[in-house]
Design an enzyme around this catalytic site. Sequence first.
Site, PDB file in Angstrom:
ATOM      1  N   ARG A 171       0.718  -0.971   0.361  1.00 49.00           N
ATOM      2  CA  ARG A 171      -0.108  -0.137   0.166  1.00 49.00           C
ATOM      3  C   ARG A 171       0.798   1.600   0.060  1.00 49.00           C
ATOM      4  NH1 ARG A 171      -4.061   0.342   4.213  1.00 49.00           N
ATOM      5  NH2 ARG A 171      -5.232   1.634   3.245  1.00 49.00           N
ATOM      6  N   CYS A 172       2.534   1.123  -0.073  1.00 47.08           N
ATOM      7  CA  CYS A 172       3.308   2.652   0.072  1.00 47.08           C
ATOM      8  C   CYS A 172       3.674   2.187  -1.376  1.00 47.08           C
ATOM      9  CB  CYS A 172       4.183   1.542   1.223  1.00 47.08           C
ATOM     10  SG  CYS A 172       5.831   3.482   1.113  1.00 47.08           S
ATOM     11  N   SER A 173       3.502   4.013  -1.518  1.00 47.93           N
ATOM     12  CA  SER A 173       4.193   4.125  -3.333  1.00 47.93           C
ATOM     13  C   SER A 173       5.725   3.980  -2.959  1.00 47.93           C
ATOM     14  CB  SER A 173       3.280   5.470  -3.422  1.00 47.93           C
ATOM     15  OG  SER A 173       5.022   6.676  -2.556  1.00 47.93           O
TER      16      SER A 173
END
Length: 118
Positions: free
Chosen positions: A11-13
């Site tokens: 979920r972390c870019s």
Amino acid sequence: MAQVEIWHNPRCSKSRQALAILEELETPKSIIKYLESHPSKEDIKKVCKMLGCQGARDMMRTKESIYKELNLQDETDEERLFGAMAEHPKLIERPIIIKGTQAIIARPPEKAKEFLNS
């Protein structure tokens, strides 16, 4: 190139960008979704040492709400800080890339290329 391990949060870019770099470089890798398979306190301590951290807080996400909820900003006991990361892995900075006995926090993600080519 030897296999590396990435502690990854899909979920972390920044984590996705670091993983894309590993894929672009065709790096053999083991993807650890650390939010699903919580690393042990001992694993976190080992990685902290590999990162060259002065202490647990150097690899913590201090702006997370759980950090404030647990009142960790005033905590001086390293064991408690490592324990908090093991219990609440959201506190672990990401992404972490491990190669042999060394590790980096790939922020910005481009640090991954430099690390892998060293």
